[in-house]
Write a protein that holds these residues in place. Structure first.
Motif, mmCIF file in Angstrom:
data_model
loop_
_atom_site.group_PDB
_atom_site.id
_atom_site.type_symbol
_atom_site.label_atom_id
_atom_site.label_comp_id
_atom_site.label_asym_id
_atom_site.label_seq_id
_atom_site.Cartn_x
_atom_site.Cartn_y
_atom_site.Cartn_z
ATOM 1 N N SER A 188 5.323 1.315 88.884
ATOM 2 C CA SER A 188 5.335 0.153 87.999
ATOM 3 C C SER A 188 4.229 0.247 86.962
ATOM 4 O O SER A 188 4.435 -0.048 85.771
ATOM 5 N N LEU A 189 3.042 0.670 87.391
ATOM 6 C CA LEU A 189 1.918 0.795 86.469
ATOM 7 C C LEU A 189 2.221 1.814 85.376
ATOM 8 O O LEU A 189 1.939 1.581 84.189
ATOM 9 N N ILE A 190 2.814 2.941 85.748
ATOM 10 C CA ILE A 190 3.136 3.981 84.774
ATOM 11 C C ILE A 190 4.134 3.470 83.734
ATOM 12 O O ILE A 190 3.973 3.699 82.527
ATOM 13 N N ILE A 191 5.159 2.768 84.180
ATOM 14 C CA ILE A 191 6.178 2.256 83.251
ATOM 15 C C ILE A 191 5.580 1.193 82.330
ATOM 16 O O ILE A 191 5.827 1.178 81.117
ATOM 17 N N THR A 192 4.760 0.291 82.894
ATOM 18 C CA THR A 192 4.127 -0.744 82.077
ATOM 19 C C THR A 192 3.230 -0.127 81.011
ATOM 20 O O THR A 192 3.243 -0.535 79.850
ATOM 21 N N MET A 193 2.425 0.864 81.402
ATOM 22 C CA MET A 193 1.569 1.546 80.431
ATOM 23 C C MET A 193 2.403 2.188 79.322
ATOM 24 O O MET A 193 2.064 2.079 78.132
ATOM 25 N N SER A 194 3.474 2.851 79.705
ATOM 26 C CA SER A 194 4.304 3.545 78.726
ATOM 27 C C SER A 194 4.856 2.588 77.693
ATOM 28 O O SER A 194 4.971 2.934 76.501
ATOM 29 N N ILE A 195 5.171 1.365 78.105
ATOM 30 C CA ILE A 195 5.738 0.371 77.187
ATOM 31 C C ILE A 195 4.646 -0.344 76.402
ATOM 32 O O ILE A 195 4.657 -0.380 75.164
ATOM 33 N N ASP A 196 3.672 -0.911 77.092
ATOM 34 C CA ASP A 196 2.680 -1.764 76.428
ATOM 35 C C ASP A 196 1.640 -0.989 75.646
ATOM 36 O O ASP A 196 0.976 -1.558 74.775
ATOM 37 N N TYR A 197 1.479 0.297 75.931
ATOM 38 C CA TYR A 197 0.538 1.097 75.161
ATOM 39 C C TYR A 197 1.194 1.707 73.930
ATOM 40 O O TYR A 197 0.608 2.542 73.245
ATOM 41 N N GLU A 198 2.454 1.301 73.676
ATOM 42 C CA GLU A 198 3.152 1.652 72.436
ATOM 43 C C GLU A 198 3.221 3.172 72.241
ATOM 44 O O GLU A 198 3.026 3.700 71.141
ATOM 45 N N ILE A 199 3.506 3.858 73.325
ATOM 46 C CA ILE A 199 3.548 5.322 73.311
ATOM 47 C C ILE A 199 4.757 5.809 72.510
ATOM 48 O O ILE A 199 5.869 5.317 72.669
ATOM 49 N N GLN A 200 4.533 6.798 71.656
ATOM 50 C CA GLN A 200 5.571 7.351 70.797
ATOM 51 C C GLN A 200 5.829 8.822 71.152
ATOM 52 O O GLN A 200 5.007 9.459 71.815
ATOM 53 N N PRO A 201 6.954 9.376 70.699
ATOM 54 C CA PRO A 201 7.202 10.807 70.911
ATOM 55 C C PRO A 201 6.126 11.653 70.229
ATOM 56 O O PRO A 201 5.556 11.261 69.211
ATOM 57 N N GLY A 202 5.872 12.815 70.817
ATOM 58 C CA GLY A 202 4.948 13.761 70.194
ATOM 59 C C GLY A 202 3.482 13.419 70.338
ATOM 60 O O GLY A 202 2.665 13.875 69.535
ATOM 61 N N GLU A 203 3.123 12.647 71.335
ATOM 62 C CA GLU A 203 1.724 12.275 71.529
ATOM 63 C C GLU A 203 0.921 13.438 72.122
ATOM 64 O O GLU A 203 1.469 14.368 72.735
ATOM 65 N N GLY A 336 -11.239 -12.061 70.353
ATOM 66 C CA GLY A 336 -11.856 -12.457 71.616
ATOM 67 C C GLY A 336 -10.854 -12.647 72.728
ATOM 68 O O GLY A 336 -11.209 -13.078 73.828
ATOM 69 N N SER A 337 -9.586 -12.311 72.478
ATOM 70 C CA SER A 337 -8.523 -12.547 73.445
ATOM 71 C C SER A 337 -8.221 -11.314 74.277
ATOM 72 O O SER A 337 -8.424 -10.179 73.834
ATOM 73 N N LEU A 338 -7.705 -11.551 75.478
ATOM 74 C CA LEU A 338 -7.216 -10.480 76.342
ATOM 75 C C LEU A 338 -5.744 -10.190 76.082
ATOM 76 O O LEU A 338 -5.183 -9.281 76.688
ATOM 77 N N GLY A 339 -5.121 -10.981 75.228
ATOM 78 C CA GLY A 339 -3.714 -10.773 74.922
ATOM 79 C C GLY A 339 -2.792 -11.600 75.788
ATOM 80 O O GLY A 339 -3.177 -12.647 76.325
ATOM 81 N N LYS A 340 -1.570 -11.129 75.924
ATOM 82 C CA LYS A 340 -0.538 -11.829 76.683
ATOM 83 C C LYS A 340 -0.153 -11.002 77.911
ATOM 84 O O LYS A 340 -0.509 -9.830 78.020
ATOM 85 N N PRO A 341 0.577 -11.613 78.853
ATOM 86 C CA PRO A 341 0.954 -10.874 80.070
ATOM 87 C C PRO A 341 1.637 -9.552 79.756
ATOM 88 O O PRO A 341 2.446 -9.443 78.836
ATOM 89 N N ALA A 342 1.299 -8.541 80.539
ATOM 90 C CA ALA A 342 1.868 -7.212 80.362
ATOM 91 C C ALA A 342 3.337 -7.192 80.781
ATOM 92 O O ALA A 342 3.836 -8.118 81.430
ATOM 93 N N PHE A 343 4.023 -6.116 80.426
ATOM 94 C CA PHE A 343 5.436 -5.958 80.743
ATOM 95 C C PHE A 343 5.654 -6.059 82.258
ATOM 96 O O PHE A 343 4.980 -5.391 83.041
ATOM 97 N N GLY A 344 6.592 -6.901 82.659
ATOM 98 C CA GLY A 344 6.931 -7.036 84.069
ATOM 99 C C GLY A 344 5.957 -7.850 84.885
ATOM 100 O O GLY A 344 6.052 -7.876 86.119
ATOM 101 N N VAL A 345 5.010 -8.525 84.208
ATOM 102 C CA VAL A 345 3.974 -9.285 84.912
ATOM 103 C C VAL A 345 4.180 -10.781 84.702
ATOM 104 O O VAL A 345 4.287 -11.249 83.566
ATOM 105 N N GLU A 346 4.248 -11.508 85.797
ATOM 106 C CA GLU A 346 4.291 -12.970 85.759
ATOM 107 C C GLU A 346 2.867 -13.468 85.961
ATOM 108 O O GLU A 346 2.198 -13.090 86.938
ATOM 109 N N LEU A 347 2.374 -14.284 85.043
ATOM 110 C CA LEU A 347 0.967 -14.688 85.056
ATOM 111 C C LEU A 347 0.842 -16.209 84.982
ATOM 112 O O LEU A 347 1.561 -16.861 84.224
ATOM 113 N N ARG A 348 -0.075 -16.737 85.781
ATOM 114 C CA ARG A 348 -0.368 -18.171 85.763
ATOM 115 C C ARG A 348 -1.878 -18.380 85.758
ATOM 116 O O ARG A 348 -2.640 -17.521 86.206
ATOM 117 N N ILE A 349 -2.296 -19.550 85.262
ATOM 118 C CA ILE A 349 -3.687 -19.991 85.339
ATOM 119 C C ILE A 349 -3.694 -21.199 86.270
ATOM 120 O O ILE A 349 -3.047 -22.208 85.987
#
Length: 520
Positions: A188-203, A336-349
């Motif tokens: 799950s971590l690998i897939i989330t990184m691949s999506i949210d880190y905006e990885i492109q071909p030829g990196e 100053g923000s941490l952003g929004k919930p990552a792909f596949g992550v349900e987040l609450r405060i």
């Protein structure tokens, strides 16, 4: 027949798709293709199997980053063994504590740690062998072990709930927390990184997070999953990293803010030449808006902020390149923000009872995803506190604005993050409290421009005693890793206490000014 794709299959699949593409690029510019890496990992896995490593057995590593380090992790994944990457900056007593807790069958080391680990070997009953990556005289050589195996693909069924990684949150003088990381978590971590880190071909990317950190492991595994090269440097060295960033080939890097600050202060930084760089991912510690602006102006590439208690809860939030562009265009509060919930992550405060707090109010960050750990090794009570009804409680406090952006407010467990390293005050407090001249001790984090935070210890003297500050710091140096040693030891006449007699650490933190350059 195996019913699912294992994390251990990612290397083989990339080797089939792109056999001649480099998997690793080394400091001297030499390369090792995906096909070559897959063959080497297969040989290593077979050699380890012949040495008695079976599914579920543990294999530890104490080393600086190198190709062999990653090969060991990949071989463990193919075998269904559990890899145990240990912080190479720990002192002997800390390493011994973790090795005894982990009970590994094999231990792989870099030459510089060979003497230390050889001395510890008789004290760890589970260990049957010590293998040296650097071919030191008198030690079992890594290349010789690898050559003794055959190039055969292990056919081991690893279920998604099976533990494949054991990571320790700290090396303590008490009982460390061993995080049980499942195959599901790592996938799950690998897939989330691949999506949210905006990885492109030829990196072609570099991660400065060491391989003993989940961030370093996750980045390299994500590169292998996507089938592009990883630059492997033994350790972060600013001049060398800048040389690669300006070399026209490297497309991205993962850096903690301390490293970004170090790079920006290097005399070569302003010379330009970052045309190939697509993005810098940063995380692991607070980063001031001033430093962010300097990085964006100097490197001229996209920036991505990654946040999360990754060892236990995976990637939790992301502030992407578009958010950073918005900030440069005038919405500076987003820096100053941490952003929004990552792909596949349900987040609450939530509040202390698990009830959602209104937008804008501070509460604890809790998340639910496939990237949450199985629990802590042999610590059921701590596991029950951290994982409640499937939700991970990491102790971070934050607020969420009306757009859904998260802003960190502190850490309920008082953890200190210095240069991307997690430091737990109880470790240091235990060492200092053992000195006969100390009556009370409280360790807190002080804001620091370069490190994000640094360690400060407050102490009161025992009756008729005089506290020797230098002696206390020397005691810490002897028993703790260097990054945990307090920058300052402050002797106070008394501690601020609440009605129950508990030390009020927030009152101690109030003595510190904000770091220079920090903005609201």
């Amino acid at each position: 027949m195996r019913p699912r794709t294992r994390v251990g299959d990612y290397l083989r699949l990339s080797a089939q798709r792109s056999p001649d593409v480099p998997c690793f690029v080394f400091p001297d510019g030499s390369e090792q293709t995906f096909a070559e890496t897959n063959e080497r990992v297969n040989r290593l896995a077979d050699a380890m199997r012949r040495r008695g490593v079976e599914q579920g057995d543990r294999v530890a590593v104490v080393a600086t980053d190198c190709g062999g380090y990653v090969e060991v992790l990949l071989a463990c994944m193919k075998l269904g063994a559990v890899y145990v990457p240990l912080n190479n900056r720990l002192v002997d007593s800390e390493l011994l504590t973790l090795l005894r807790r982990a009970e590994p069958r094999l231990l792989f080391v870099s030459g510089r740690y060979l003497a230390t680990c050889r001395a510890l070997l008789p004290q760890v009953a589970s260990l049957t062998g010590l293998v040296d990556f650097d071919q030191s005289e008198g030690a079992e050589a890594y290349e010789a072990l690898l050559a003794s195996g055959d190039d055969v693909e292990p056919d081991v069924d690893v279920a998604d709930d099976d533990v494949i990684g054991l990571a320790f949150t700290s090396g303590t003088t008490g009982l460390p927390k061993g995080v049980l990381q499942s195959q599901r978590m790592i996938k799950s971590l690998i897939i989330t990184m691949s999506i949210d880190y905006e990885i492109q071909p030829g990196e072609f990317r570099y991660t400065a997070s060491p391989t003993f950190h989940i961030a370093g492991q996750g980045m390299i595994l994500m590169h292998i999953f996507r089938g592009f090269p990883t630059l492997l440097l033994p350790q972060f060295e600013p001049g060398e990293v800048l040389r690669w960033m300006r070399g026209g080939r490297l497309t991205g890097a993962f850096l903690v803010p301390t490293m970004i600050s170090t790079l920006l202060d290097h005399p070569d930084a302003a010379a330009g030449g970052y045309d190939a760089m697509r993005s810098i991912i940063y995380g692991g510690a607070p980063m001031s808006p001033t430093l962010l602006r300097r990085a964006m102006e100097t490197f001229g590439c996209g920036l991505i902020n990654a946040f999360g208690a990754a060892t236990e809860g995976g990637l939790q939030t992301v502030l992407g390149t578009a958010d950073h562009r918005r900030a440069l265009a005038g919405e500076t509060h987003l820096l100053g923000s941490l952003g929004k919930p990552a792909f596949g992550v349900e987040l609450r405060i939530v509040d202390e009872l698990g009830r959602d707090v209104p937008r804008g109010e501070t509460g604890e960050v809790v998340t639910r995803s496939d990237a949450v750990m199985n629990g802590y090794l042999e610590m059921p009570e701590e596991t029950a506190l951290a994982i409640r009804d499937g939700w991970f409680w990491g102790g971070d406090l934050a607020r969420m604005d009306e757009e859904g952006y998260l802003y960190l407010a502190g850490r309920s467990k008082d953890m200190i993050i210095r240069g991307g390293e997690n430091i737990y005050p109880i470790e240091i407090e235990t060492v200092i409290a053992g000195h006969p001249g100390v009556a009370q001790v409280a360790v807190v984090g002080r804001p620091h421009d370069h490190w994000g935070e640094e360690v400060v210890a407050f102490v009161t003297a025992a009756p008729d005693a005089v506290v020797d500050v230098d002696a206390l710091r020397a005691r810490c140096r002897a028993q703790l890793a260097a990054f945990k040693v307090p920058a300052d030891v402050v002797v106070v006449p008394e501690m601020p206490l609440n009605a129950s007699g508990k030390i009020l650490k927030r009152r101690l933190r109030e003595r510190f000014p904000a770091p220079v350059g920090a903005e609201a």
